[in-house]
Structures are given as C-alpha cells and as structure tokens.
Design an enzyme around this catalytic site. Structure first.
Site, PDB file in Angstrom:
ATOM      1  CB  SER A  32      -0.447  -2.423  11.090  1.00 50.99           C
ATOM      2  OG  SER A  32      -0.610  -3.837  11.847  1.00 50.99           O
ATOM      3  CE1 TYR A  59      -5.531  -1.188  11.535  1.00 49.59           C
ATOM      4  CE2 TYR A  59      -3.999  -3.307  11.854  1.00 49.59           C
ATOM      5  CZ  TYR A  59      -4.689  -2.204  12.332  1.00 49.59           C
ATOM      6  OH  TYR A  59      -3.192  -0.994  12.667  1.00 49.59           O
TER       7      TYR A  59
END
Length: 258
Positions: A133, A146
């Site tokens: 990501s 995250y």
C-alpha cells in the site's frame, strides 16, 4: 504446462479482478476467499475456489495442503493480496486489535508462503507478489496500525527476496494508492463516532482496481520483474517525496492532507 497461481482475497476488488484477468490469460487460478459462499462463487466463474482465513493458522495449514495436492506440488505464482485495515488513533487501539491487524496482513502471509515454498523451490522458477500500500511507504494520522503492518510486509518481502536470490523465485511488491474497492467500506474503526476518512482530494486520484493489472502481469511474466510497482499518482509521488524531503517537511504535508 498451465502455470498455477494462487491469489488470496478474491471475494472482491483487486483479488477478484486479478483472478479473472489471469484466468483469461491462460493461468490456472486458485482463488482463495474467507467465506464459503465466496469460494462457491469462484467455482461458478470457472476458477478453483479455496477456503482460506489468514487470521486462523489452522485454516492456513488446511488451505496450503489442499493447494499442494491440487497442483501436484507445483505452484508457479503466489499473489498475497488479502488483508484488511484498522483505522483510528494509536492510543485507542488495543494490543488485541493490533495483533489482529498483523495476523491478517503479515503473520498469515508469512505462514502461507512458508508452507507453499516447498511446492515452488524445487522447480527453479516462480513469483511471489504482495499487495502492499502507499501506507507501506508513509504513515499518516489515524492509520498507524495499518501502516505498521504494511511497513512490516515491505521489510519481510525485501528479506525474502534476498534469501531467495539464485533460486529462480522472484519477489515483488505492488503498492497501490487510492483504488476504488470495498476496502475503505470494510475498514475497522477503533472509534466509530469519529471515523478516519480519506481526504476529499484523494477522489481525484482514485483509480479502478484494473489499474494494478499491468503491474501484476509484468511481475508474473517478465524475465526481470521489478522489486516494487507503485500504482496511482499518489503512490508514485509519495515514493519520490519520501526520498527527497526531510522528515519534518513530509510530516507537515501528511498531517495537513490526511
């Protein structure tokens, strides 16, 4: 011989688009999903559904054994795509929540890859690809848990790539920025009354999940796959800014744009 590729997280979004595309390109696609009804849906689309919950080590063991049996102990590609997001200020996130974030995004991936390597290493070829990501490049307020899991995934991939040097197996990371999938809708919020949301400007740079396909194809099919594949302008820009800007300057940008 038809090359077998396992893709995790195929119920929707990047995983589903990738499974459909690789199937059309002639790969034998094993499509892993967490829910039985999604596994059945994969079979209806001509894919081979695999039941897999990365947060359950027994499920990972059973799925790996099934994959080795189905492929006759010959797996060419592993696309570690599954994962989820936990958002909220770090002071609101419990140890158990942090453990669950890492369990799905890193520990399950490690366990699955380790169990499947014996079906890849003897053949002297193969690809291991992770969906990371833009949060694996930079961390922003409210997304620390995250981001930490994706930073860890990046380091894990770097180490694995070097350890597998000379084996014929290549390891790559796909680093999406804003992608229009159900990921954001399914994010776990530690503070339901104060959810962390994407800034409005992100909509201008959001791409459909199909945007990852050229990167995935190159990672699987090129004789010289890249180490990292940023996807979207946001991912490309932050990759460059992280290297060029002093940390405090980058902090200011990320604080005001998050």
């Amino acid at each position: 011989m038809q090359k077998a590729v396992l893709i995790t997280g195929c119920s929707s979004g990047i995983g589903l688009i990738a499974a459909q595309d690789l199937h059309q390109r002639g790969f034998r696609v094993l499509a892993a999903c967490r829910r039985p009804q999604d596994v059945a849906r994969m079979a209806q689309q001509g894919l081979e559904g695999i039941l897999l919950d990365l947060d359950d080590d027994r499920s990972v063991e059973q799925a790996a054994a099934q994959i080795i049996e189905l492929t006759g102990n010959r797996l060419y590609g592993l696309f570690n795509n599954a994962g989820f997001g936990l958002y909220g200020p770090l002071q609101t996130i419990t140890r158990r929540q942090m453990e669950q974030q890492f369990s799905s995004n890193l520990f399950g991936t490690h366990q699955l890859t380790r169990l499947l390597l014996p079906a890849m290493l003897p053949h002297g070829e193969g690809r291991i690809i992770q969906t990371s990501s833009v949060m694996g490049l930079v961390a922003t307020p409210g997304r620390g848990a995250y981001a930490a899991s994706k930073f860890a995934l990046e380091a894990w991939s770097d180490a694995l790539r070097m350890e597998l040097h000379g084996s014929g197996l290549h390891v790559s990371l796909i680093e999406p920025g804003p992608i229009s999938t159900r990921f954001t809708d399914n994010v776990n919020q530690s503070e339901a009354a104060h959810p962390v949301t994407n800034p409005g400007i992100a909509r201008r740079f959001t791409l459909p999940p199909e945007a990852i396909l050229p990167k995935l194809r190159h990672a699987l099919e090129s004789s010289r796959p890249r180490l990292r594949y940023p996807v979207t302008l946001v991912a490309h820009s932050l990759s460059i800014l992280r290297r060029l800007l002093p940390g405090r300057c980058l902090d200011v940008i990320l604080r005001t744009r998050s």
